[in-house]
Motif scaffolding. Structure first.
Motif, PDB file in Angstrom:
ATOM      1  N   GLY A  82      33.918 -36.882  12.290  1.00  0.00           N
ATOM      2  CA  GLY A  82      34.246 -37.874  13.317  1.00  0.00           C
ATOM      3  C   GLY A  82      35.398 -38.794  12.949  1.00  0.00           C
ATOM      4  N   SER A  83      36.052 -38.562  11.814  1.00  0.00           N
ATOM      5  CA  SER A  83      37.208 -39.397  11.428  1.00  0.00           C
ATOM      6  C   SER A  83      38.289 -39.293  12.498  1.00  0.00           C
ATOM      7  CB  SER A  83      37.791 -38.928  10.093  1.00  0.00           C
ATOM      8  OG  SER A  83      36.871 -39.139   9.052  1.00  0.00           O
ATOM      9  N   PRO A  84      39.092 -40.347  12.665  1.00  0.00           N
ATOM     10  CA  PRO A  84      40.141 -40.319  13.685  1.00  0.00           C
ATOM     11  C   PRO A  84      41.384 -39.532  13.247  1.00  0.00           C
ATOM     12  CG  PRO A  84      40.134 -42.429  12.564  1.00  0.00           C
ATOM     13  CD  PRO A  84      38.951 -41.653  12.045  1.00  0.00           C
ATOM     14  N   TYR A  85      41.360 -38.954  12.051  1.00  0.00           N
ATOM     15  CA  TYR A  85      42.498 -38.190  11.537  1.00  0.00           C
ATOM     16  C   TYR A  85      42.001 -36.855  10.998  1.00  0.00           C
ATOM     17  CZ  TYR A  85      40.533 -40.333   7.348  1.00  0.00           C
ATOM     18  OH  TYR A  85      39.668 -40.761   6.376  1.00  0.00           O
ATOM     19  N   ARG A  86      42.916 -35.888  10.926  1.00  0.00           N
ATOM     20  CA  ARG A  86      42.589 -34.585  10.367  1.00  0.00           C
ATOM     21  C   ARG A  86      42.569 -34.698   8.842  1.00  0.00           C
ATOM     22  NH1 ARG A  86      46.666 -30.312  12.939  1.00  0.00           N
ATOM     23  NH2 ARG A  86      45.331 -28.871  11.781  1.00  0.00           N
ATOM     24  N   TRP A  87      41.633 -34.038   8.204  1.00  0.00           N
ATOM     25  CA  TRP A  87      41.571 -34.028   6.750  1.00  0.00           C
ATOM     26  C   TRP A  87      40.938 -32.735   6.275  1.00  0.00           C
ATOM     27  CZ3 TRP A  87      36.950 -33.897   3.968  1.00  0.00           C
ATOM     28  CH2 TRP A  87      35.786 -34.177   4.688  1.00  0.00           C
ATOM     29  N   CYS A  88      41.181 -32.449   4.991  1.00  0.00           N
ATOM     30  CA  CYS A  88      40.589 -31.251   4.416  1.00  0.00           C
ATOM     31  C   CYS A  88      40.319 -31.475   2.936  1.00  0.00           C
ATOM     32  CB  CYS A  88      41.507 -30.045   4.586  1.00  0.00           C
ATOM     33  SG  CYS A  88      43.030 -30.151   3.621  1.00  0.00           S
ATOM     34  N   GLU A  89      39.488 -30.588   2.400  1.00  0.00           N
ATOM     35  CA  GLU A  89      39.191 -30.636   0.978  1.00  0.00           C
ATOM     36  C   GLU A  89      40.280 -29.867   0.225  1.00  0.00           C
ATOM     37  OE1 GLU A  89      35.403 -29.646  -1.891  1.00  0.00           O
ATOM     38  OE2 GLU A  89      35.027 -30.090   0.231  1.00  0.00           O
ATOM     39  N   VAL A  90      40.643 -30.362  -0.959  1.00  0.00           N
ATOM     40  CA  VAL A  90      41.675 -29.734  -1.784  1.00  0.00           C
ATOM     41  C   VAL A  90      41.202 -29.617  -3.229  1.00  0.00           C
ATOM     42  CG1 VAL A  90      43.618 -30.542  -0.366  1.00  0.00           C
ATOM     43  CG2 VAL A  90      42.808 -31.947  -2.277  1.00  0.00           C
ATOM     44  N   ASP A  91      41.908 -28.788  -3.986  1.00  0.00           N
ATOM     45  CA  ASP A  91      41.671 -28.670  -5.416  1.00  0.00           C
ATOM     46  C   ASP A  91      42.492 -29.773  -6.083  1.00  0.00           C
ATOM     47  OD1 ASP A  91      41.755 -28.100  -8.129  1.00  0.00           O
ATOM     48  OD2 ASP A  91      41.992 -25.942  -7.824  1.00  0.00           O
ATOM     49  N   PRO A  92      41.854 -30.781  -6.695  1.00  0.00           N
ATOM     50  CA  PRO A  92      42.605 -31.901  -7.265  1.00  0.00           C
ATOM     51  C   PRO A  92      43.554 -31.489  -8.389  1.00  0.00           C
ATOM     52  CG  PRO A  92      40.325 -32.001  -7.971  1.00  0.00           C
ATOM     53  CD  PRO A  92      40.424 -30.910  -6.933  1.00  0.00           C
ATOM     54  N   SER A  93      43.306 -30.359  -9.031  1.00  0.00           N
ATOM     55  CA  SER A  93      44.210 -29.925 -10.103  1.00  0.00           C
ATOM     56  C   SER A  93      45.533 -29.410  -9.544  1.00  0.00           C
ATOM     57  CB  SER A  93      43.553 -28.852 -10.969  1.00  0.00           C
ATOM     58  OG  SER A  93      43.424 -27.641 -10.244  1.00  0.00           O
ATOM     59  N   GLU A  94      45.565 -29.126  -8.234  1.00  0.00           N
ATOM     60  CA  GLU A  94      46.781 -28.622  -7.593  1.00  0.00           C
ATOM     61  C   GLU A  94      47.377 -29.628  -6.614  1.00  0.00           C
ATOM     62  OE1 GLU A  94      45.889 -24.861  -5.838  1.00  0.00           O
ATOM     63  OE2 GLU A  94      45.220 -23.997  -7.724  1.00  0.00           O
ATOM     64  N   CYS A  95      46.806 -30.835  -6.559  1.00  0.00           N
ATOM     65  CA  CYS A  95      47.249 -31.812  -5.565  1.00  0.00           C
ATOM     66  C   CYS A  95      47.097 -33.221  -6.128  1.00  0.00           C
ATOM     67  CB  CYS A  95      46.417 -31.658  -4.291  1.00  0.00           C
ATOM     68  SG  CYS A  95      46.870 -32.808  -2.986  1.00  0.00           S
ATOM     69  N   SER A  96      48.201 -33.766  -6.653  1.00  0.00           N
ATOM     70  CA  SER A  96      48.136 -35.082  -7.299  1.00  0.00           C
ATOM     71  C   SER A  96      47.889 -36.224  -6.318  1.00  0.00           C
ATOM     72  CB  SER A  96      49.423 -35.337  -8.086  1.00  0.00           C
ATOM     73  OG  SER A  96      50.531 -35.352  -7.200  1.00  0.00           O
TER      74      SER A  96
END
Length: 135
Positions: A93-107
């Motif tokens: 229900g967040s007002p923005y799009r989001w997704c889960e990521v691999d933190p080792s590949e996304c600082s």
């Protein structure tokens, strides 16, 4: 000192079409390469009319990091049904799009509970190859 960075995109009275970084050919016919810069970040900038510029080469162009990639499929405590990439509608229900990521590949990932996420759009989705045809 660090070299000044050209603006990613710019235009002005002398170059009315959008320019990117340090163009290979000067848009105004100058015999040297030049680009517009932010004078607050570049003390050697020369003022010309309503903009500031420097003579430039490829060292003045900021390298853009690749956008973080959403996991192909994911779920977590906030989104218990399987999600794919960057869902058009946020599963929580967040007002923005989001997704889960691999933190080792996304600082730039933000930690939330037991997962890491980013606000996303279609640029954060890995392109999938066409499925193979069965013989």
């Amino acid at each position: 000192p660090e070299p000044c960075a050209c603006l990613d995109t710019w235009s002005n009275a002398d170059c009315t079409t959008i320019q990117e970084g340090c163009p290979t050919d000067a848009c105004d016919g100058s015999p040297y390469r030049w680009c517009e810069v932010d004078p607050s970040e570049c003390s050697s900038a020369k003022e010309h009319g309503d903009y500031h510029y420097i003579e430039c080469d490829d060292t003045n162009v900021a390298t853009r990091p690749e956008p973080c990639a959403c996991l192909d499929t994911w779920s977590n405590a906030d989104c218990t049904t399987i999600q794919e990439g960057c869902p058009t509608d946020a599963c929580d229900g967040s007002p923005y799009r989001w997704c889960e990521v691999d933190p080792s590949e996304c600082s730039s990932a933000k930690e939330h509970g037991d997962y890491h996420y980013i606000e996303c759009d279609d640029t954060n989705v890995a392109t999938r190859p066409e499925p193979c045809a069965c013989l």
